[in-house]
Write a protein that holds these residues in place. Sequence first.
Motif, short mmCIF file in Angstrom:
data_model
loop_
_atom_site.label_atom_id
_atom_site.label_comp_id
_atom_site.label_asym_id
_atom_site.label_seq_id
_atom_site.Cartn_x
_atom_site.Cartn_y
_atom_site.Cartn_z
N VAL A 136 -1.15 -26.35 -10.33
CA VAL A 136 -0.81 -26.35 -8.74
C VAL A 136 -1.77 -27.39 -7.95
O VAL A 136 -1.50 -28.04 -7.17
N PHE A 137 -3.00 -27.23 -8.57
CA PHE A 137 -4.13 -28.07 -8.03
C PHE A 137 -4.57 -29.26 -8.81
O PHE A 137 -5.54 -29.78 -8.48
N GLU A 184 -19.27 -47.80 9.72
CA GLU A 184 -18.54 -47.35 10.97
C GLU A 184 -17.93 -45.93 11.02
O GLU A 184 -17.82 -45.34 11.96
N SER A 185 -17.29 -45.49 9.82
CA SER A 185 -16.87 -44.29 9.94
C SER A 185 -17.70 -43.15 9.58
O SER A 185 -17.66 -41.84 9.73
N LYS A 186 -18.81 -43.50 8.67
CA LYS A 186 -19.84 -42.56 8.33
C LYS A 186 -19.12 -41.56 7.16
O LYS A 186 -19.44 -40.45 7.12
N GLN A 187 -18.46 -42.23 6.26
CA GLN A 187 -17.48 -41.45 5.62
C GLN A 187 -17.56 -42.22 4.11
O GLN A 187 -17.36 -43.54 3.96
N LEU A 188 -17.46 -41.60 2.88
CA LEU A 188 -17.10 -42.25 1.63
C LEU A 188 -15.91 -41.80 1.36
O LEU A 188 -15.33 -40.43 1.66
N THR A 189 -15.05 -42.53 0.73
CA THR A 189 -13.71 -42.17 0.23
C THR A 189 -13.41 -41.93 -1.26
O THR A 189 -13.70 -42.92 -1.94
N LEU A 190 -13.25 -40.74 -1.48
CA LEU A 190 -12.96 -40.63 -3.05
C LEU A 190 -11.40 -40.40 -3.19
O LEU A 190 -10.58 -40.23 -2.36
N VAL A 191 -10.96 -40.95 -4.47
CA VAL A 191 -9.85 -40.98 -4.74
C VAL A 191 -9.27 -40.32 -5.74
O VAL A 191 -10.08 -39.97 -6.70
N ILE A 249 -17.67 -36.30 -7.69
CA ILE A 249 -16.33 -35.50 -7.78
C ILE A 249 -16.26 -34.38 -6.93
O ILE A 249 -17.29 -33.62 -6.66
N CYS A 250 -15.10 -34.34 -6.22
CA CYS A 250 -14.71 -33.17 -5.40
C CYS A 250 -13.50 -32.67 -6.14
O CYS A 250 -12.68 -33.32 -6.44
N THR A 251 -13.67 -31.43 -6.16
CA THR A 251 -12.44 -30.37 -6.77
C THR A 251 -11.81 -29.79 -5.91
O THR A 251 -10.92 -28.76 -6.23
N SER A 252 -11.57 -30.17 -4.72
CA SER A 252 -10.62 -29.61 -3.73
C SER A 252 -10.15 -30.46 -2.67
O SER A 252 -11.25 -31.54 -2.42
N GLY A 253 -9.04 -30.47 -2.17
CA GLY A 253 -8.65 -31.47 -1.10
C GLY A 253 -7.02 -31.55 -0.94
O GLY A 253 -6.53 -30.77 -1.53
N ILE A 254 -6.83 -32.32 -0.09
CA ILE A 254 -5.32 -32.40 0.12
C ILE A 254 -4.94 -33.99 0.37
O ILE A 254 -5.62 -34.37 1.41
N GLY A 255 -4.06 -34.41 -0.40
CA GLY A 255 -3.64 -35.59 0.05
C GLY A 255 -3.97 -36.61 -0.92
O GLY A 255 -4.61 -36.16 -2.15
N GLU A 256 -3.91 -38.01 -0.75
CA GLU A 256 -4.30 -39.08 -1.78
C GLU A 256 -5.81 -39.18 -2.09
O GLU A 256 -6.27 -39.74 -2.98
#
Length: 238
Positions: free
Chosen positions: A70-71, A33-40, A173-180
């Motif tokens: 910081v990140f 539905e969203s066409k998205q993967l969610t990484l945590v 793995i994604c090494t940049s972003g904002i939020g949970e």
Amino acid sequence: MELSQSVIHFSEKDLDTQIYRVMPADRLFEIFESKQLTLVQPGKWDDPFENLILKGLISGVLDRFPASKVFRNDIYGQCWTLQRESDAMWRIYSQDKNGVRVRCTIRTLLESIHLFNPDANLESIFIGKVAYLTQKDLISKLTSVADIYGKEAATSLLYKRMEFKHESEVRLICTSGIGETQKLSIEPNKVFDEIVFDPRMNQHIYRAYSGLLSSQGFGNRVSKSVLYQLPKDLRGNF
């Protein structure tokens, strides 16, 4: 950006390796539905030995790379596996017998991420194979890291204790972003080449799910695992 730059502990010839992910069925339909993967954030993973560097639990490492403080919460991951199927996989990740396993290749997953996330920093997205070490070697490896930014930060999440070797894990793995969480857009109809439902799933529910996938335009292989079925040539003996 070359796909080979996005893989860790893999070589370019491994890009067509098949990888798998088991999830609840409702999560699968959310992806369609969203066409998205969610990484945590790795802090949400069960093993307390995850992300030891950025938790500040490896003495002296963060002191050498103070900016990483910081990140350190802006790193995200999603777990896949090289293991096609096992009894343990279904029982751990599909405890309510309502799970599903998707299959794709490293290449198709990366290509879709690169195509459908034009505004993302693609240099921060990696797929890597987990290496399994003794606890002593794990701590030694993480203590001696030469850097803790970008690809090096992703690599630090690709070491686990030998006790988890049966998982044959691969991590996005994604090494940049904002939020949970971090969302990465994909085209599931093109990424997934096979969808298999829990072998213990109620047959009526399986048929309903199959029909729903068909209505979503999924034209690839959909089936129910036969892990617990006797071969046809044996069934007549019982």
